[in-house]
Design an enzyme around this catalytic site. Structure first.
Site, PDB file in Angstrom:
ATOM      1  N   GLU A 151       0.788  -1.143   0.083  1.00  0.00           N
ATOM      2  CA  GLU A 151      -0.083  -0.006   0.168  1.00  0.00           C
ATOM      3  C   GLU A 151       0.935   1.417   0.072  1.00  0.00           C
ATOM      4  O   GLU A 151       0.427   2.241  -0.744  1.00  0.00           O
ATOM      5  CB  GLU A 151      -1.143   0.043   1.041  1.00  0.00           C
ATOM      6  CG  GLU A 151      -1.860  -1.270   1.338  1.00  0.00           C
ATOM      7  CD  GLU A 151      -2.531  -1.392  -0.053  1.00  0.00           C
ATOM      8  OE1 GLU A 151      -2.940  -0.249  -0.722  1.00  0.00           O
ATOM      9  OE2 GLU A 151      -2.759  -2.554  -0.471  1.00  0.00           O
ATOM     10  N   HIS A 154       1.656   2.250  -3.535  1.00  0.00           N
ATOM     11  CA  HIS A 154       0.927   2.746  -4.035  1.00  0.00           C
ATOM     12  C   HIS A 154       0.705   4.206  -4.027  1.00  0.00           C
ATOM     13  O   HIS A 154       0.446   5.221  -4.668  1.00  0.00           O
ATOM     14  CB  HIS A 154      -0.550   2.124  -3.568  1.00  0.00           C
ATOM     15  CG  HIS A 154      -1.111   1.031  -4.284  1.00  0.00           C
ATOM     16  ND1 HIS A 154      -1.371   0.923  -5.764  1.00  0.00           N
ATOM     17  CD2 HIS A 154      -1.573  -0.223  -3.796  1.00  0.00           C
ATOM     18  CE1 HIS A 154      -1.660  -0.081  -6.140  1.00  0.00           C
ATOM     19  NE2 HIS A 154      -1.879  -1.030  -5.120  1.00  0.00           N
TER      20      HIS A 154
END
Ligand code: NI
Length: 188
Positions: A151, A154
């Site tokens: 994450e 990202h």
């Protein structure tokens, strides 16, 4: 409210997220909507870029993954990861604990049906701000550490295909290219 999940080929997935300052009602609503969207999609993580917003905001939830264990500790005390899920992370940072790396399979809601092995640090220290604007710090390992690193990537505009070794990436290229073509059609 359920949000649309952005697929590979949309340029927002390559944008670095802006830091989140104050936790405004708008940000709170966005967090609620993202949690709902992540759960509905049976994802274990979702980053703001994946719903079309380039922000330093992500979340993970490893609660229902029984075959891939997670560990978490706060101030040296082991805690149950499930007590902290969904874990909302704003402006997160992490550092590896030691040199231990582990390979493991990863998928991504922006790459339907694509799974590949990726090597990452097994244990990390994480600092972030939570959904109430409070600073949080914890150590984690296993699946939770992997999910947070995926994450965090990202939020920098980095995608899991960038982390795969050349062999895995070549193997998956036809599927990945097909998603990109489909997404670009949708973007007109
Ligand atoms: Ni992802």
């Amino acid at each position: 409210m359920l949000l649309d999940i952005v697929k590979y080929g949309d340029p927002v997935l390559r944008q670095k997220g802006e830091r989140v300052g104050e936790i405004t009602p708008k940000i709170k609503q966005l967090i609620d909507d993202m949690v709902e969207t992540m759960h509905e999609a049976h994802g274990i993580g979702l980053a703001a870029q994946q719903i079309g917003k380039a922000l330093q905001l992500t979340m993970v939830d490893v609660t229902d993954v029984e075959d891939r264990p997670s560990r978490m500790s706060i101030d040296g005390e082991a805690v149950k990861p499930e007590d902290y899920m969904p874990l909302i992370l704003l402006n997160p940072e992490w550092t590896a604990v030691g040199d231990n790396k582990e390979e493991g399979p990863e998928g991504c809601l922006s790459f339907p049906e694509v799974y590949g092995e990726i090597e990452r640090p097994e244990e990390i220290d994480v600092k972030a701000v939570d959904e109430n604007g409070e600073a949080v710090a914890f150590r984690c390992g296993g699946l939770l550490a992997r999910a947070i690193q995926h994450e965090w990537d990202h939020l920098q505009g980095i995608l899991f295909i960038d982390r795969m070794d050349a062999f895995v990436r070549t193997e998956l290229k036809p599927e990945v290219d097909a998603i990109q073509v489909e997404t670009r059609k949708g973007l007109g």
